[in-house]
Design a protein around this motif. Structure first.
Motif, PDB file in Angstrom:
ATOM      1  N   ARG A 187       0.235  -3.178   1.353  1.00 35.87           N
ATOM      2  CA  ARG A 187      -1.150  -2.942   1.773  1.00 35.87           C
ATOM      3  C   ARG A 187      -2.033  -2.994   0.535  1.00 35.87           C
ATOM      4  O   ARG A 187      -1.516  -2.907  -0.598  1.00 35.87           O
ATOM      5  CB  ARG A 187      -1.318  -1.554   2.405  1.00 35.87           C
ATOM      6  CG  ARG A 187      -0.443  -1.284   3.620  1.00 35.87           C
ATOM      7  CD  ARG A 187      -0.772   0.108   4.170  1.00 35.87           C
ATOM      8  NE  ARG A 187       0.198   0.566   5.128  1.00 35.87           N
ATOM      9  CZ  ARG A 187       0.106   0.383   6.448  1.00 35.87           C
ATOM     10  NH1 ARG A 187      -0.905  -0.282   6.954  1.00 35.87           N
ATOM     11  NH2 ARG A 187       1.023   0.861   7.253  1.00 35.87           N
ATOM     12  N   TYR A 188      -3.346  -3.050   0.717  1.00 32.79           N
ATOM     13  CA  TYR A 188      -4.260  -2.973  -0.426  1.00 32.79           C
ATOM     14  C   TYR A 188      -5.556  -2.314   0.023  1.00 32.79           C
ATOM     15  O   TYR A 188      -5.933  -2.390   1.190  1.00 32.79           O
ATOM     16  CB  TYR A 188      -4.520  -4.370  -1.019  1.00 32.79           C
ATOM     17  CG  TYR A 188      -5.160  -5.328  -0.057  1.00 32.79           C
ATOM     18  CD1 TYR A 188      -6.541  -5.408   0.069  1.00 32.79           C
ATOM     19  CD2 TYR A 188      -4.377  -6.143   0.754  1.00 32.79           C
ATOM     20  CE1 TYR A 188      -7.130  -6.276   0.969  1.00 32.79           C
ATOM     21  CE2 TYR A 188      -4.947  -7.011   1.660  1.00 32.79           C
ATOM     22  CZ  TYR A 188      -6.332  -7.073   1.763  1.00 32.79           C
ATOM     23  OH  TYR A 188      -6.921  -7.916   2.672  1.00 32.79           O
ATOM     24  N   THR A 189      -6.231  -1.664  -0.892  1.00 30.43           N
ATOM     25  CA  THR A 189      -7.514  -1.027  -0.599  1.00 30.43           C
ATOM     26  C   THR A 189      -8.199  -0.674  -1.925  1.00 30.43           C
ATOM     27  O   THR A 189      -7.481  -0.427  -2.906  1.00 30.43           O
ATOM     28  CB  THR A 189      -7.292   0.235   0.280  1.00 30.43           C
ATOM     29  OG1 THR A 189      -8.500   0.613   0.891  1.00 30.43           O
ATOM     30  CG2 THR A 189      -6.725   1.403  -0.499  1.00 30.43           C
ATOM     31  N   THR A 190      -9.528  -0.714  -2.041  1.00 31.69           N
ATOM     32  CA  THR A 190     -10.522  -1.079  -1.069  1.00 31.69           C
ATOM     33  C   THR A 190     -11.052  -2.458  -1.399  1.00 31.69           C
ATOM     34  O   THR A 190     -11.330  -2.733  -2.564  1.00 31.69           O
ATOM     35  CB  THR A 190     -11.692  -0.095  -1.114  1.00 31.69           C
ATOM     36  OG1 THR A 190     -11.229   1.211  -0.853  1.00 31.69           O
ATOM     37  CG2 THR A 190     -12.716  -0.425  -0.075  1.00 31.69           C
ATOM     38  N   SER A 191     -11.254  -3.241  -0.376  1.00 29.16           N
ATOM     39  CA  SER A 191     -11.697  -4.602  -0.645  1.00 29.16           C
ATOM     40  C   SER A 191     -13.186  -4.753  -0.366  1.00 29.16           C
ATOM     41  O   SER A 191     -13.789  -3.940   0.327  1.00 29.16           O
ATOM     42  CB  SER A 191     -10.887  -5.570   0.194  1.00 29.16           C
ATOM     43  OG  SER A 191     -10.757  -5.079   1.486  1.00 29.16           O
ATOM     44  N   HIS A 194      -8.922  -3.012   5.861  1.00 27.56           N
ATOM     45  CA  HIS A 194     -10.044  -2.084   5.638  1.00 27.56           C
ATOM     46  C   HIS A 194     -11.089  -2.845   4.831  1.00 27.56           C
ATOM     47  O   HIS A 194     -10.879  -3.159   3.657  1.00 27.56           O
ATOM     48  CB  HIS A 194      -9.575  -0.837   4.874  1.00 27.56           C
ATOM     49  CG  HIS A 194     -10.706   0.117   4.628  1.00 27.56           C
ATOM     50  ND1 HIS A 194     -11.356   0.776   5.644  1.00 27.56           N
ATOM     51  CD2 HIS A 194     -11.335   0.491   3.488  1.00 27.56           C
ATOM     52  CE1 HIS A 194     -12.327   1.528   5.146  1.00 27.56           C
ATOM     53  NE2 HIS A 194     -12.339   1.366   3.840  1.00 27.56           N
TER      54      HIS A 194
END
Ligand code: SAM
Ligand code: SF4
Ligand code: F3S
Length: 444
Positions: free
Chosen positions: A234-238, A262
């Protein structure tokens, strides 16, 4: 005997990552993590400055610690994080109980400051020295052994949205070297991590250039995909502006990248986005949404909204509502605009508080409705859960499905770290409750 340290962490995921790395660093000085706040040698408060009363919360918390040690020798009291960066010397002046104030880009100095600390000294470290910081931590093993682990790949922000303190508290955008990130990934996997959440204030702006190649977040995702022990990415924040086609493509090529995006928009009105200096339009956002849905129809979205930004009319607000109804975000953050000291928007005329509250309630009515509706769609169905831990004092296990929903069910702690198919029986706004489907354990 080992010295005891406790870090209280407020704010975003990056603060959680930072606190873990500070623990890794201070272990070298003989400090050991302790949850017993009454008997500490060092207490660190890792702070957040994003909204209202951030500063007051810090002084309140320090007051609480002061009371605990009224009759005893005080621990070394450190304020770290974004309030430390923003307030710096001011904190030492206002609260004599604070010994050290250290900003997020100076954490490589924490050991020196603690080792050389002399009672009565007051120390402030708030330089932006990001490269040195990451070089320092690259030489310290990341000991985090959680099933799901955060990993900072990019830090800081050059976008200067008019409402936001982050460019002032985290400094300019910096992307860590690709190989250093990969070696930290490998450490985490060795420690037992099954899910990695890549972090950055603008994580999809990640760009590291070496020789003639530019490494982007898509390259990291593709590399992570190759580790058989790793199950989820997963990755955040884009930021919508950095949602490039190579990243969108990953949603078709990667089996481990979760189908949950997100992507903060803040407002559904182009006029307000412009006033906010967001550098993207509603049309651009919808274009990204449509590309993603086309490439993988299972993708769901969440977002951040700022309500009652100065200048927001009823019409602007209705445009935000229309966007929410169109995309049907399944989980979002929505807050009333909070003027932050030093930002461009802080001096603007604010919208009447009652109107702001009314709008917040209205948008949340829709956001919560779509969230609950999505949760209800799982009832009587199977959902794939990565089991993270056991609930304290209960026989129940906790995990998350692909869409980050919390899932709670009965089970044996040997399932921690495994993927299970859980049949959902009932739900509420925040969680899904179910049971393990017999003979249905996913081949991990
Ligand atoms: N970099 C991300 C982006 O551009 O979308 C956001 C990171 S910021 C740490 C997280 C969220 O805090 C923002 O998306 C915004 O909704 C909220 N936020 C930031 N400043 C705020 C303010 N002054 N008032 C209310 N909410 C704010
Ligand atoms: Fe803040 Fe805007 Fe940067 Fe996000 S992109 S961290 S909201 S200034
Ligand atoms: Fe808060 Fe700083 Fe994160 S202001 S949201 S801790 S980047």
């Amino acid at each position: 005997m080992k010295k005891k340290i406790f870090i209280k962490t407020l704010g975003c995921q990056m603060n959680i990552y930072d606190s873990n790395r500070i623990y890794d660093s201070v272990q070298r000085l003989g400090f050991e993590k302790s949850e017993d706040q009454n008997n500490l040698d060092c207490y660190i408060l890792n702070t957040c400055h994003i909204r209202d009363k951030a500063k007051e919360k810090v002084y309140h918390e320090i007051g609480r610690v002061k009371k605990l040690y009224r009759e005893k020798n005080k621990p070394i009291v450190v304020v770290a994080g974004c309030v430390a960066q923003a307030e710096n010397l001011e904190m030492l002046k206002r609260e004599p109980y604070i010994d050290i104030v250290i900003g997020p880009q100076s954490y490589h100095k924490i050991n020196d400051k603690l080792k050389n600390f002399i009672k009565g000294d007051r120390v402030e470290e708030t330089e932006f020295d990001t490269v040195t910081k990451f070089n320092y931590f690259d030489n310290i093993k990341n000991k985090n052994n959680k099933v799901s682990s955060y990993l900072t790949i990019q830090e800081g922000c050059d976008k200067f949205c008019s409402f936001c303190v982050v460019p002032y508290t985290r400094g300019p955008e910096y992307s860590r070297p690709f190989k250093k990130i990969i070696s930290e990934v490998e450490s985490l996997i060795k420690n037992g991590t099954k899910e990695i959440i890549l972090l950055g204030q603008n994580v999809n702006a990640y760009s590291f250039k070496e020789k003639l190649k530019e490494y982007r977040i898509s390259d990291l995702i593709n590399k992570l995909e190759s580790y058989s022990e790793l199950k989820r990415i997963r990755y955040t924040t884009s930021h919508p502006r950095d949602m490039t086609d190579d990243l969108i493509e990953c949603y078709s090529t990667s089996k481990k990248l979760m189908p949950f995006v997100h992507l903060p928009i803040q407002s559904g009105s182009n006029k307000i986005l412009k006033l906010m200096n967001r550098k993207h339009t509603v049309e651009k956002y919808i274009e990204i949404y449509e590309k993603l849905i086309k490439i993988n129809p299972k993708i769901e979205f969440s977002s951040d909204f700022i309500i009652a930004y100065p200048g927001e009319t009823k019409n602007d607000f209705n445009e935000t509502l229309n966007l929410v109804k169109k995309i049907k975000f399944i989980n979002s953050f929505s807050f009333i605009f909070s003027p932050r000291p030093g930002t461009k928007a802080s001096s603007l005329d604010q919208i009447n508080k009652e109107i702001a509250k009314e709008r917040l309630l209205k948008i949340q009515e829709y956001l919560f409705k779509f969230q609950l509706r999505k949760n209800e769609s799982f009832i009587n169905n199977l959902t794939d859960v990565l089991v993270e831990n056991k609930l304290v004092g209960q026989k129940k296990l906790f995990g998350r499905n692909q869409y980050m929903n919390s899932v709670i069910f009965e089970g044996n702690k040997n399932f921690i770290g495994k993927n299970l198919n859980i049949k959902i029986e009932h739900v509420n706004q925040n969680s899904l409750f179910g049971k393990i489907e017999k003979n249905n354990m996913r081949a991990a």
